[in-house]
Write a protein that holds these residues in place. Structure first.
Motif, PDB file in Angstrom:
ATOM      1  N   VAL A 276       0.829  -1.210   0.000  1.00  0.00           N
ATOM      2  CA  VAL A 276       0.000   0.000   0.000  1.00  0.00           C
ATOM      3  C   VAL A 276       0.859   1.253   0.000  1.00  0.00           C
ATOM      4  O   VAL A 276       0.596   2.205  -0.748  1.00  0.00           O
ATOM      5  CB  VAL A 276      -0.969  -0.007   1.197  1.00  0.00           C
ATOM      6  CG1 VAL A 276      -1.567   1.381   1.427  1.00  0.00           C
ATOM      7  CG2 VAL A 276      -2.087  -1.012   0.958  1.00  0.00           C
TER       8      VAL A 276
ATOM      9  N   ARG B 186      -7.643  -2.570  -6.399  1.00  0.00           N
ATOM     10  CA  ARG B 186      -8.074  -1.231  -5.983  1.00  0.00           C
ATOM     11  C   ARG B 186      -7.297  -0.144  -6.720  1.00  0.00           C
ATOM     12  O   ARG B 186      -7.863   0.873  -7.131  1.00  0.00           O
ATOM     13  CB  ARG B 186      -7.904  -1.057  -4.475  1.00  0.00           C
ATOM     14  CG  ARG B 186      -8.969  -1.750  -3.646  1.00  0.00           C
ATOM     15  CD  ARG B 186      -8.678  -1.630  -2.158  1.00  0.00           C
ATOM     16  NE  ARG B 186      -9.714  -2.260  -1.371  1.00  0.00           N
ATOM     17  CZ  ARG B 186     -10.735  -1.607  -0.809  1.00  0.00           C
ATOM     18  NH1 ARG B 186     -10.825  -0.293  -0.944  1.00  0.00           N
ATOM     19  NH2 ARG B 186     -11.644  -2.246  -0.115  1.00  0.00           N
TER      20      ARG B 186
ATOM     21  N   LEU C 142      -5.231  -5.448  -3.458  1.00  0.00           N
ATOM     22  CA  LEU C 142      -4.666  -4.104  -3.376  1.00  0.00           C
ATOM     23  C   LEU C 142      -4.373  -3.556  -4.765  1.00  0.00           C
ATOM     24  O   LEU C 142      -4.657  -2.392  -5.061  1.00  0.00           O
ATOM     25  CB  LEU C 142      -3.409  -4.121  -2.512  1.00  0.00           C
ATOM     26  CG  LEU C 142      -3.624  -4.705  -1.102  1.00  0.00           C
ATOM     27  CD1 LEU C 142      -2.305  -4.796  -0.351  1.00  0.00           C
ATOM     28  CD2 LEU C 142      -4.631  -3.864  -0.320  1.00  0.00           C
TER      29      LEU C 142
ATOM     30  N   THR D 193       0.636   3.885  -3.124  1.00  0.00           N
ATOM     31  CA  THR D 193       0.069   5.209  -2.863  1.00  0.00           C
ATOM     32  C   THR D 193       1.127   6.308  -2.882  1.00  0.00           C
ATOM     33  O   THR D 193       0.788   7.493  -2.788  1.00  0.00           O
ATOM     34  CB  THR D 193      -0.655   5.239  -1.504  1.00  0.00           C
ATOM     35  OG1 THR D 193       0.235   4.829  -0.458  1.00  0.00           O
ATOM     36  CG2 THR D 193      -1.867   4.324  -1.525  1.00  0.00           C
TER      37      THR D 193
ATOM     38  N   LEU E 290      -7.312   2.892  -0.817  1.00  0.00           N
ATOM     39  CA  LEU E 290      -6.119   2.046  -0.729  1.00  0.00           C
ATOM     40  C   LEU E 290      -5.328   2.536   0.477  1.00  0.00           C
ATOM     41  O   LEU E 290      -4.483   3.427   0.383  1.00  0.00           O
ATOM     42  CB  LEU E 290      -5.312   2.160  -2.024  1.00  0.00           C
ATOM     43  CG  LEU E 290      -4.157   1.171  -2.225  1.00  0.00           C
ATOM     44  CD1 LEU E 290      -4.666  -0.260  -2.152  1.00  0.00           C
ATOM     45  CD2 LEU E 290      -3.493   1.413  -3.570  1.00  0.00           C
TER      46      LEU E 290
END
Length: 203
Positions: free
Chosen positions: A99, A172, A169, A103, A180
Protein backbone atom coordinates in the motif's frame (compact mmCIF):
# COMPACT_ATOMS: atom_id res chain seq x y z
CA UNK A 1 23.18 -9.57 -19.36
CA UNK A 2 21.60 -12.51 -17.66
CA UNK A 3 22.67 -15.99 -18.68
CA UNK A 4 19.63 -16.54 -20.85
CA UNK A 5 20.10 -13.38 -22.86
CA UNK A 6 17.75 -10.55 -21.97
CA UNK A 7 16.98 -6.94 -22.56
CA UNK A 8 19.54 -4.34 -23.65
CA UNK A 9 21.19 -2.70 -20.68
CA UNK A 10 20.48 -5.53 -18.24
CA UNK A 11 23.94 -5.74 -16.70
CA UNK A 12 25.41 -5.35 -13.22
CA UNK A 13 28.23 -2.89 -13.87
CA UNK A 14 30.53 -1.14 -11.44
CA UNK A 15 32.27 2.24 -11.09
CA UNK A 16 31.30 5.03 -13.45
CA UNK A 17 29.16 2.67 -15.50
CA UNK A 18 27.11 1.91 -12.39
CA UNK A 19 26.68 5.62 -11.67
CA UNK A 20 25.49 6.26 -15.21
CA UNK A 21 23.06 3.36 -14.98
CA UNK A 22 21.70 4.62 -11.65
CA UNK A 23 21.20 8.12 -13.02
CA UNK A 24 19.52 6.91 -16.21
CA UNK A 25 17.18 4.53 -14.42
CA UNK A 26 16.17 7.13 -11.85
CA UNK A 27 15.44 9.51 -14.72
CA UNK A 28 13.48 6.81 -16.54
CA UNK A 29 11.38 6.22 -13.43
CA UNK A 30 10.63 9.92 -13.14
CA UNK A 31 9.67 10.12 -16.81
CA UNK A 32 7.42 7.06 -16.56
CA UNK A 33 5.66 8.45 -13.50
CA UNK A 34 5.06 11.77 -15.26
CA UNK A 35 4.22 10.70 -18.81
CA UNK A 36 3.58 6.95 -18.86
CA UNK A 37 5.17 4.41 -21.16
CA UNK A 38 3.82 6.06 -24.29
CA UNK A 39 5.64 9.26 -23.40
CA UNK A 40 8.94 7.62 -22.51
CA UNK A 41 11.59 9.15 -24.77
CA UNK A 42 15.24 8.06 -24.59
CA UNK A 43 16.51 11.53 -25.48
CA UNK A 44 14.44 13.06 -22.67
CA UNK A 45 15.77 10.45 -20.23
CA UNK A 46 19.34 11.26 -21.29
CA UNK A 47 18.68 14.95 -20.70
CA UNK A 48 17.20 14.32 -17.25
CA UNK A 49 20.11 12.05 -16.30
CA UNK A 50 22.66 14.50 -17.72
CA UNK A 51 24.34 11.85 -19.84
CA UNK A 52 24.93 11.65 -23.57
CA UNK A 53 22.10 10.45 -25.80
CA UNK A 54 24.50 8.08 -27.51
CA UNK A 55 25.16 6.31 -24.21
CA UNK A 56 21.46 5.76 -23.60
CA UNK A 57 20.68 4.61 -27.15
CA UNK A 58 23.71 2.29 -27.24
CA UNK A 59 23.01 0.59 -23.90
CA UNK A 60 19.20 0.42 -23.89
CA UNK A 61 18.23 1.02 -27.55
CA UNK A 62 14.44 1.12 -26.94
CA UNK A 63 11.99 2.27 -24.26
CA UNK A 64 11.08 -1.39 -23.65
CA UNK A 65 14.73 -2.25 -23.00
CA UNK A 66 15.02 0.68 -20.61
CA UNK A 67 11.89 -0.33 -18.69
CA UNK A 68 13.12 -3.93 -18.47
CA UNK A 69 16.35 -2.79 -16.85
CA UNK A 70 14.45 -0.38 -14.58
CA UNK A 71 12.34 -3.25 -13.27
CA UNK A 72 15.45 -5.37 -12.66
CA UNK A 73 16.98 -2.43 -10.80
CA UNK A 74 13.83 -1.95 -8.72
CA UNK A 75 13.79 -5.62 -7.76
CA UNK A 76 17.41 -5.35 -6.61
CA UNK A 77 16.65 -2.22 -4.56
CA UNK A 78 13.41 -3.47 -2.99
CA UNK A 79 12.99 -3.59 0.76
CA UNK A 80 13.67 -7.07 2.18
CA UNK A 81 10.82 -8.93 3.82
CA UNK A 82 9.87 -8.42 7.42
CA UNK A 83 10.27 -11.37 9.79
CA UNK A 84 8.13 -10.70 12.86
CA UNK A 85 7.66 -14.31 13.85
CA UNK A 86 3.95 -14.71 13.15
CA UNK A 87 2.01 -15.21 9.95
CA UNK A 88 -0.54 -12.49 10.68
CA UNK A 89 2.08 -9.88 11.45
CA UNK A 90 4.27 -10.79 8.49
CA UNK A 91 1.39 -10.73 5.99
CA UNK A 92 0.15 -7.42 7.40
CA UNK A 93 3.66 -5.97 7.01
CA UNK A 94 3.74 -7.18 3.40
CA UNK A 95 0.32 -5.69 2.65
CA UNK A 96 1.18 -2.36 4.24
CA UNK A 97 4.41 -2.17 2.26
CA UNK A 98 2.44 -2.77 -0.95
CA UNK A 99 0.00 0.00 0.00
CA UNK A 100 2.79 2.44 0.84
CA UNK A 101 4.42 1.74 -2.51
CA UNK A 102 1.25 2.01 -4.57
CA UNK A 103 0.07 5.21 -2.86
CA UNK A 104 3.44 6.94 -3.16
CA UNK A 105 2.99 9.72 -5.74
CA UNK A 106 5.99 8.61 -7.79
CA UNK A 107 5.99 4.86 -7.25
CA UNK A 108 2.25 4.44 -7.68
CA UNK A 109 2.26 6.32 -10.97
CA UNK A 110 5.31 4.37 -12.12
CA UNK A 111 3.72 0.99 -11.43
CA UNK A 112 0.48 2.02 -13.09
CA UNK A 113 2.39 3.05 -16.20
CA UNK A 114 4.44 -0.14 -16.34
CA UNK A 115 1.41 -2.39 -15.80
CA UNK A 116 -0.42 -0.57 -18.57
CA UNK A 117 2.58 -0.94 -20.89
CA UNK A 118 2.84 -4.65 -20.12
CA UNK A 119 -0.61 -5.24 -21.59
CA UNK A 120 0.62 -4.30 -25.06
CA UNK A 121 4.40 -4.80 -25.01
CA UNK A 122 5.77 -8.32 -24.68
CA UNK A 123 9.23 -7.35 -23.42
CA UNK A 124 7.77 -5.10 -20.76
CA UNK A 125 5.39 -7.88 -19.71
CA UNK A 126 8.28 -10.34 -19.33
CA UNK A 127 10.28 -7.85 -17.30
CA UNK A 128 7.29 -7.13 -15.06
CA UNK A 129 6.79 -10.85 -14.48
CA UNK A 130 10.46 -11.22 -13.51
CA UNK A 131 10.12 -8.30 -11.08
CA UNK A 132 7.17 -9.87 -9.30
CA UNK A 133 8.78 -13.30 -9.27
CA UNK A 134 11.65 -11.77 -7.27
CA UNK A 135 9.34 -9.99 -4.84
CA UNK A 136 7.01 -12.96 -4.33
CA UNK A 137 9.96 -15.27 -3.72
CA UNK A 138 11.37 -12.83 -1.15
CA UNK A 139 8.14 -12.68 0.85
CA UNK A 140 7.25 -16.36 0.43
CA UNK A 141 9.85 -17.07 3.09
CA UNK A 142 7.56 -15.78 5.83
CA UNK A 143 4.85 -18.24 4.75
CA UNK A 144 7.35 -21.11 4.61
CA UNK A 145 8.42 -20.20 8.15
CA UNK A 146 4.77 -20.27 9.25
CA UNK A 147 4.45 -23.80 7.86
CA UNK A 148 7.55 -24.85 9.80
CA UNK A 149 6.07 -23.34 13.00
CA UNK A 150 2.86 -25.30 12.47
CA UNK A 151 0.74 -22.21 11.77
CA UNK A 152 -0.19 -23.47 8.31
CA UNK A 153 -0.83 -26.90 6.80
CA UNK A 154 2.06 -28.75 5.22
CA UNK A 155 2.11 -28.31 1.47
CA UNK A 156 0.88 -24.72 1.55
CA UNK A 157 1.95 -22.90 -1.63
CA UNK A 158 3.80 -19.94 -0.12
CA UNK A 159 3.90 -17.94 -3.33
CA UNK A 160 0.14 -18.21 -3.80
CA UNK A 161 -0.44 -16.87 -0.29
CA UNK A 162 1.72 -13.82 -1.02
CA UNK A 163 -0.09 -13.23 -4.32
CA UNK A 164 -3.40 -13.45 -2.48
CA UNK A 165 -2.30 -10.64 -0.15
CA UNK A 166 -1.39 -8.27 -2.98
CA UNK A 167 -4.13 -9.08 -5.49
CA UNK A 168 -6.99 -7.06 -3.93
CA UNK A 169 -4.67 -4.10 -3.38
CA UNK A 170 -3.61 -3.97 -7.02
CA UNK A 171 -7.26 -4.34 -8.02
CA UNK A 172 -8.07 -1.23 -5.98
CA UNK A 173 -5.18 0.62 -7.60
CA UNK A 174 -6.20 -0.22 -11.15
CA UNK A 175 -9.97 0.13 -10.79
CA UNK A 176 -10.29 2.87 -8.20
CA UNK A 177 -12.46 0.47 -6.20
CA UNK A 178 -12.27 2.02 -2.74
CA UNK A 179 -9.61 3.50 -0.50
CA UNK A 180 -6.12 2.05 -0.73
CA UNK A 181 -5.05 2.45 2.88
CA UNK A 182 -3.84 0.51 5.92
CA UNK A 183 -7.34 -0.77 6.62
CA UNK A 184 -7.48 -2.29 3.13
CA UNK A 185 -4.00 -3.72 3.65
CA UNK A 186 -4.97 -5.34 6.93
CA UNK A 187 -8.15 -6.83 5.45
CA UNK A 188 -6.20 -8.31 2.53
CA UNK A 189 -3.62 -9.81 4.87
CA UNK A 190 -6.26 -11.24 7.20
CA UNK A 191 -8.25 -12.77 4.34
CA UNK A 192 -5.13 -14.45 2.94
CA UNK A 193 -4.15 -15.76 6.37
CA UNK A 194 -7.63 -17.19 7.06
CA UNK A 195 -7.71 -18.89 3.66
CA UNK A 196 -4.20 -20.27 4.12
CA UNK A 197 -5.05 -21.72 7.54
CA UNK A 198 -8.13 -23.35 6.00
CA UNK A 199 -5.90 -25.15 3.50
CA UNK A 200 -7.04 -23.20 0.44
CA UNK A 201 -3.47 -22.90 -0.81
CA UNK A 202 -2.32 -26.46 -0.18
CA UNK A 203 -0.94 -27.85 -3.44
Amino acid sequence: MDAEGGEPGMVRPGGRTARVRDAVLRAAGDALAEHGFGGLDLADVARRAEVGKTTVYRRWSTPAGLVADLLAYMADQSVPRTDLGSLDQDLAANARLVVRTLTDPRQGALFTSVIAAATCDTRTAKALHRFYEVRVKEWAGCVEAAVERGELPAGTDASEVIRAVSAPLYYRLLTGGGALDEAAADRAAEAAAVAARAGVYVS
